[in-house]
Design a protein around this motif. Sequence first.
Motif, short mmCIF file in Angstrom:
data_model
loop_
_atom_site.label_atom_id
_atom_site.label_comp_id
_atom_site.label_asym_id
_atom_site.label_seq_id
_atom_site.Cartn_x
_atom_site.Cartn_y
_atom_site.Cartn_z
N PHE A 169 -4.83 9.32 3.01
CA PHE A 169 -5.64 8.22 2.48
C PHE A 169 -7.12 8.51 2.71
O PHE A 169 -7.94 8.38 1.79
CB PHE A 169 -5.27 6.89 3.16
CG PHE A 169 -6.26 5.79 2.88
CD1 PHE A 169 -6.16 5.04 1.73
CD2 PHE A 169 -7.32 5.54 3.76
CE1 PHE A 169 -7.10 4.04 1.45
CE2 PHE A 169 -8.25 4.55 3.49
CZ PHE A 169 -8.14 3.80 2.34
N LEU B 291 -1.33 8.74 7.50
CA LEU B 291 -2.43 8.04 6.82
C LEU B 291 -3.60 8.96 6.51
O LEU B 291 -4.54 8.55 5.83
CB LEU B 291 -2.93 6.87 7.69
CG LEU B 291 -1.91 5.80 8.08
CD1 LEU B 291 -2.60 4.68 8.84
CD2 LEU B 291 -1.19 5.25 6.85
N LEU C 22 -2.50 0.55 4.15
CA LEU C 22 -2.91 1.96 4.17
C LEU C 22 -1.71 2.88 3.94
O LEU C 22 -1.82 3.91 3.27
CB LEU C 22 -3.58 2.31 5.49
CG LEU C 22 -4.94 1.67 5.80
CD1 LEU C 22 -5.56 2.31 7.03
CD2 LEU C 22 -5.88 1.79 4.60
N GLU C 23 -0.57 2.50 4.49
CA GLU C 23 0.64 3.31 4.30
C GLU C 23 1.03 3.36 2.82
O GLU C 23 1.35 4.43 2.28
CB GLU C 23 1.80 2.74 5.13
CG GLU C 23 3.07 3.56 5.01
CD GLU C 23 4.22 2.97 5.81
OE1 GLU C 23 5.12 3.73 6.22
OE2 GLU C 23 4.24 1.74 6.01
N GLU D 65 -13.60 4.33 9.51
CA GLU D 65 -12.64 5.14 10.27
C GLU D 65 -12.74 4.85 11.77
O GLU D 65 -11.81 5.16 12.52
CB GLU D 65 -12.86 6.63 10.02
CG GLU D 65 -12.30 7.11 8.70
CD GLU D 65 -12.14 8.62 8.67
OE1 GLU D 65 -11.28 9.16 9.41
OE2 GLU D 65 -12.87 9.26 7.90
N SER E 115 -1.39 5.47 0.90
CA SER E 115 -1.18 6.90 1.19
C SER E 115 -0.04 7.47 0.38
O SER E 115 -0.03 8.67 0.05
CB SER E 115 -0.91 7.10 2.69
OG SER E 115 -2.00 6.69 3.48
N VAL F 74 -10.26 2.41 -4.38
CA VAL F 74 -10.72 2.73 -3.03
C VAL F 74 -12.01 3.52 -3.19
O VAL F 74 -12.05 4.53 -3.90
CB VAL F 74 -9.68 3.54 -2.24
CG1 VAL F 74 -10.26 3.99 -0.91
CG2 VAL F 74 -8.42 2.71 -2.02
#
Length: 281
Positions: free
Chosen positions: A110, A107, A150-151, A91, A154, A64
């Motif tokens: 992240f 989240l 994303l979960e 974002e 994270s 990332v």
Amino acid sequence: MKVFPFKIPKPLDQHLIVQVDKEPVFYNRLHQHEEIQISYILNGNGKLLVGDSIHQFSAGDIYVIGSNLPHVFKSIPRQEDAHMITVFFTEKSFGAAFFKLPYLKDLRIFFTNATGGFKVTSNQKDIAQQLVDIQSQQKLQLFVSFLELLEELSKATTEPLSKFIYSKTLSSTEGERLQDIFDFVFKNFQQPISLDDIAKMAYMTPNAFCRFFKQRTNKTFFQFLIELRIEHACQLLNSKKELNINIISDLSGFNSISNFNKKFKKIKGITPSQYQHSLLL
């Protein structure tokens, strides 16, 4: 195309970009873009320059890279194409307040970690499959899968990529100059490089060059050069197990084995011999 800033091409009504790169080498110009980048490398290896740090990358890695974080994947050319799946977004892709909703508070970690970029070090198989599946998805299914991705990111354990975040978007002139510096170093790091040599290549005085480089990378030029040489040595230790450490030292640009051992231990925390032994465990 200007190196800085780099624009991710996308339709006006598309908030998530899924890009598949399958070429002899990945895009090899230093660049930054507003979008956060989630990348899964299916094939290929080389060196990743991101922010103030240099890392090895290889097939199976998931990275990332944060918004406006300068980076470049320097691939080692192989018979098979380098292959990477990437998701780009910001974002604000779904509105300025979307990721601030209470339902999505889990989240936030992240986005915090993404600022300096990170490598995923747990649950890579499941996350990689999510990225593979996303390639063929559309609209609602894509959106739901993206939130699930994303979960998982994270919750995963991660390894930070860069500690230094340059507070500005680099100008095109600055970007081109840094690109020329990095291109020169990547091509010549196995040979002696003096401060006069690199400053002359950048059309700067040695003092001006040192200030320019330190302000934009948070390290001296020679710190950067040594880290590049050590990462190259690690790649050789991984991929050329038949070579002895003296030869690897020479091939990585060090003029003495004692200096190589000293610098390697300072950066990696162990000696080259210990690193080589750890690969056999």
